[in-house]
Design a protein around this motif. Structure first.
Motif, PDB file in Angstrom:
ATOM      1  N   CYS A  93       0.690  -1.157  -0.004  1.00 39.04           N
ATOM      2  CA  CYS A  93       0.071  -0.038  -0.071  1.00 39.04           C
ATOM      3  C   CYS A  93       0.840   1.285  -0.062  1.00 39.04           C
ATOM      4  O   CYS A  93       0.735   1.912   0.972  1.00 39.04           O
ATOM      5  CB  CYS A  93      -1.085   0.057   1.141  1.00 39.04           C
ATOM      6  SG  CYS A  93      -2.369  -1.295   1.001  1.00 39.04           S
ATOM      7  N   ASP A 132      -0.748  -2.979  -4.327  1.00 41.37           N
ATOM      8  CA  ASP A 132      -0.608  -1.551  -4.341  1.00 41.37           C
ATOM      9  C   ASP A 132       0.593  -0.950  -4.191  1.00 41.37           C
ATOM     10  O   ASP A 132       0.775   0.196  -3.245  1.00 41.37           O
ATOM     11  CB  ASP A 132      -1.921  -1.220  -3.202  1.00 41.37           C
ATOM     12  CG  ASP A 132      -3.286  -1.462  -3.103  1.00 41.37           C
ATOM     13  OD1 ASP A 132      -3.446  -2.139  -4.094  1.00 41.37           O
ATOM     14  OD2 ASP A 132      -3.791  -1.515  -2.169  1.00 41.37           O
ATOM     15  N   HIS A 202      -5.444  -1.757  -6.654  1.00 41.86           N
ATOM     16  CA  HIS A 202      -4.914  -0.080  -6.987  1.00 41.86           C
ATOM     17  C   HIS A 202      -3.676  -0.218  -8.074  1.00 41.86           C
ATOM     18  O   HIS A 202      -3.487   0.817  -8.705  1.00 41.86           O
ATOM     19  CB  HIS A 202      -4.637   0.663  -6.062  1.00 41.86           C
ATOM     20  CG  HIS A 202      -5.723   0.846  -4.829  1.00 41.86           C
ATOM     21  ND1 HIS A 202      -6.693   1.721  -5.232  1.00 41.86           N
ATOM     22  CD2 HIS A 202      -6.020   0.149  -3.768  1.00 41.86           C
ATOM     23  CE1 HIS A 202      -7.711   1.765  -4.173  1.00 41.86           C
ATOM     24  NE2 HIS A 202      -7.004   0.586  -3.406  1.00 41.86           N
ATOM     25  N   GLU A 370      -3.115  -4.541   2.353  1.00 41.22           N
ATOM     26  CA  GLU A 370      -4.413  -4.246   1.657  1.00 41.22           C
ATOM     27  C   GLU A 370      -5.002  -3.532   2.692  1.00 41.22           C
ATOM     28  O   GLU A 370      -6.024  -2.695   2.277  1.00 41.22           O
ATOM     29  CB  GLU A 370      -5.259  -5.564   1.291  1.00 41.22           C
ATOM     30  CG  GLU A 370      -6.012  -5.329   0.129  1.00 41.22           C
ATOM     31  CD  GLU A 370      -7.285  -5.175   0.120  1.00 41.22           C
ATOM     32  OE1 GLU A 370      -8.040  -4.629  -0.793  1.00 41.22           O
ATOM     33  OE2 GLU A 370      -7.676  -5.419   1.492  1.00 41.22           O
ATOM     34  N   HIS A 372      -4.650  -1.274   5.363  1.00 36.56           N
ATOM     35  CA  HIS A 372      -4.142  -0.247   5.823  1.00 36.56           C
ATOM     36  C   HIS A 372      -4.274  -0.239   7.481  1.00 36.56           C
ATOM     37  O   HIS A 372      -4.201   0.784   8.075  1.00 36.56           O
ATOM     38  CB  HIS A 372      -4.969   0.872   5.387  1.00 36.56           C
ATOM     39  CG  HIS A 372      -5.182   0.767   3.983  1.00 36.56           C
ATOM     40  ND1 HIS A 372      -6.136   1.485   3.432  1.00 36.56           N
ATOM     41  CD2 HIS A 372      -4.187   0.658   3.093  1.00 36.56           C
ATOM     42  CE1 HIS A 372      -6.016   1.117   2.060  1.00 36.56           C
ATOM     43  NE2 HIS A 372      -4.968   0.577   1.682  1.00 36.56           N
TER      44      HIS A 372
HETATM   45 FE   FE2 Z   1      -4.045  -0.536  -0.280  1.00 38.49          FE
END
Ligand code: FE2
Length: 468
Positions: A93, A132, A202, A370, A372
């Protein structure tokens, strides 16, 4: 955007480690001299995008030392001692949905600075990127055909306009990767540390796979996926379609799952995005890849599952959200999870696959991003439990503490998708709540043959080491 060299792991034997270095340079700038031990390495031209050439250098370094390579005026040390103690990083992320490129770099890359300082003191042998790697959601602003994505997709376009869309999206992905990869601490670490990466939504666009079939199958969406996939291959694997049979388990490239081994450890990453639909996480190719990846594994398996494999009973939460029509976005996020009601059978199949690995004699640790948040979970198993480590995100802002607290309360419900193998969520070592709402990354180490993990948290610092 120019960036690189970024090192990508290719494999190792008893003498050498094979690596690829990828970089992006403006077309008018030829790559500078690249050499290993004074032997020049020729570049390979992978692609041309928006006035830039993407170059790759394929090379090998001797194992068992701090080796080095040179590019231009700089030399880069690479620690190739894989036999004894081992340090593996895990990040996920790396960005945020809106305005990621406009953030103050100091603030955005705070945890990257922390990681880079750590890497200077104790080099990582390998960096795992669990999804991500970029937040590409805004690439759809690049062209009129995707400006209102995913709503109002036009059916009124020519082939030439679709090609124009493709070129605009390629440029937008390059720009996004370029900005993220050229951030000073990222660039510094990734020039010295080989990486292995698996994408999540993402890297394509928010919720890819959970969109309605009429959107996913639309030529505009397929063009978006084609551009995202090209970018994934180029920038996350230093590869093009021609390299797919060599680098990935599914020769057709429909699934981009991979497995790589270091001495004593197999790292397996299923591809949870390429074949995703609302009702399916992986298709036949992805499952066949998983089947082959789980043969003849090393004594330790790290399973990179871009979304957490072990988690609370989200199906209940999903049902509540669904029933009360709470914001669709949250509903789609839940649909992305293994725990979603829609994926129950596949979830059980994957958990059974993990238990089968244990039957082969391996100890399995799942690692994911994923959500957070940082957390961990354990599934009961004959070998003393399968551990799930969640570390996310390294630059995505943490959600409110209250959200983490409620999720932690909810998680106490527990879950047992496989009879006799209950899953329990647990706080990180030294933490009191099940979910830690702080930016973070994860460190694996094998020290004197013992595997351990430690989270680095933005406010709380490093957790004590957790035995795996
Ligand atoms: Fe993410």
């Amino acid at each position: 955007m120019e960036f690189g060299p970024i090192l990508i792991w290719r494999g190792t034997d008893s003498d050498n480690v094979s690596l690829a270095a990828v970089m992006s340079l403006r077309s008018e700038n030829p790559p500078l001299g690249f050499s290993v031990g004074n032997m020049p390495v020729d570049p390979k031209r992978l692609a041309e995008i928006d006035g830039h050439v993407i170059w790759r250098f394929d090379f090998a370094l001797p194992v068992g030392q701090v080796a080095e390579y040179a590019y231009g005026e700089q030399t880069f040390p690479v620690d190739t001692r894989y036999d004894g103690d081992l340090n593996i990083g895990f990040v996920s992320c790396n960005g945020q949905e809106n305005g990621d490129l406009e953030r103050d770099p100091e603030e955005r890359n705070l945890m990257w600075n922390d990681l880079a300082a750590r890497a200077d003191a104790t080099p990582y042998h390998l960096m795992l990127h669990g999804g991500d790697q970029v937040y590409a959601d805004e690439v759809t602003n690049a062209h009129k055909l995707t400006r209102h994505w995913p709503d109002d997709l036009s059916d009124d376009f020519t082939e030439a306009e679709l090609e124009d869309l493709f070129q605009s999206l390629r440029a937008a992905y390059l720009h996004r990767y370029g900005q993220v990869y050229s951030a000073a601490p990222f660039a510094r670490v990734m020039a010295r540390t080989p990486s292995l990466m698996m994408w999540d939504d993402h890297d394509i666009c928010d919720g890819w796979g959970s969109l309605k079939p009429e959107i996913v199958d639309h030529p505009i969406a397929q063009t978006l996926f084609r551009a995202a996939r090209e970018a994934f291959l180029l920038f996350q694997h230093a590869a093009t379609d021609a390299d797919v049979p060599q680098l990935f388990l599914d020769q057709t490239g429909r699934s981009l799952a991979w497995r790589y081994d270091l001495p004593g450890v197999s790292i397996i990453a299923p591809d949870l995005r390429s074949e995703r639909t609302r009702d399916r996480i992986m298709g036949e190719n992805g499952w066949a890849a998983m089947e082959s990846a789980t043969q003849d594994v090393q004594e330790r398996v790290i399973l990179v599952s871009s979304v957490p494999l072990l988690g609370p009973r989200l199906s209940v939460l999903e049902w509540i959200f669904n029933t009360f029509h709470i914001v669709k976005k949250y509903h789609d996020d839940l649909r992305d999870q293994w725990q979603s009601r829609a994926h129950r059978v596949e979830w059980q199949r994957m958990l059974q696959t993990v238990l089968n690995l244990e039957d082969q004699g391996a100890t399995v640790t799942a690692v994911s991003g994923e959500i957070h948040l940082a957390t961990r979970a354990v599934m009961d198993s004959p070998k003393g439990g399968v551990q799930q480590l969640v570390a996310s995100g390294i630059s995505h802002p943490a959600p409110p503490k209250l959200y983490a607290l409620s999720l932690g309360t909810f998680a106490r419900l527990g879950e047992a998708p496989l009879a006799g193998h209950p899953i329990k969520i647990a706080p990180l070592p030294g933490q009191h709540h099940n979910y830690s709402a702080e930016r973070n990354y994860l460190n694996f180490r094998r020290l004197n043959g013992l595997w351990e993990a430690q989270w680095s948290l933005e406010d709380s610092g490093n957790t004590p080491w957790l035995t795996l």
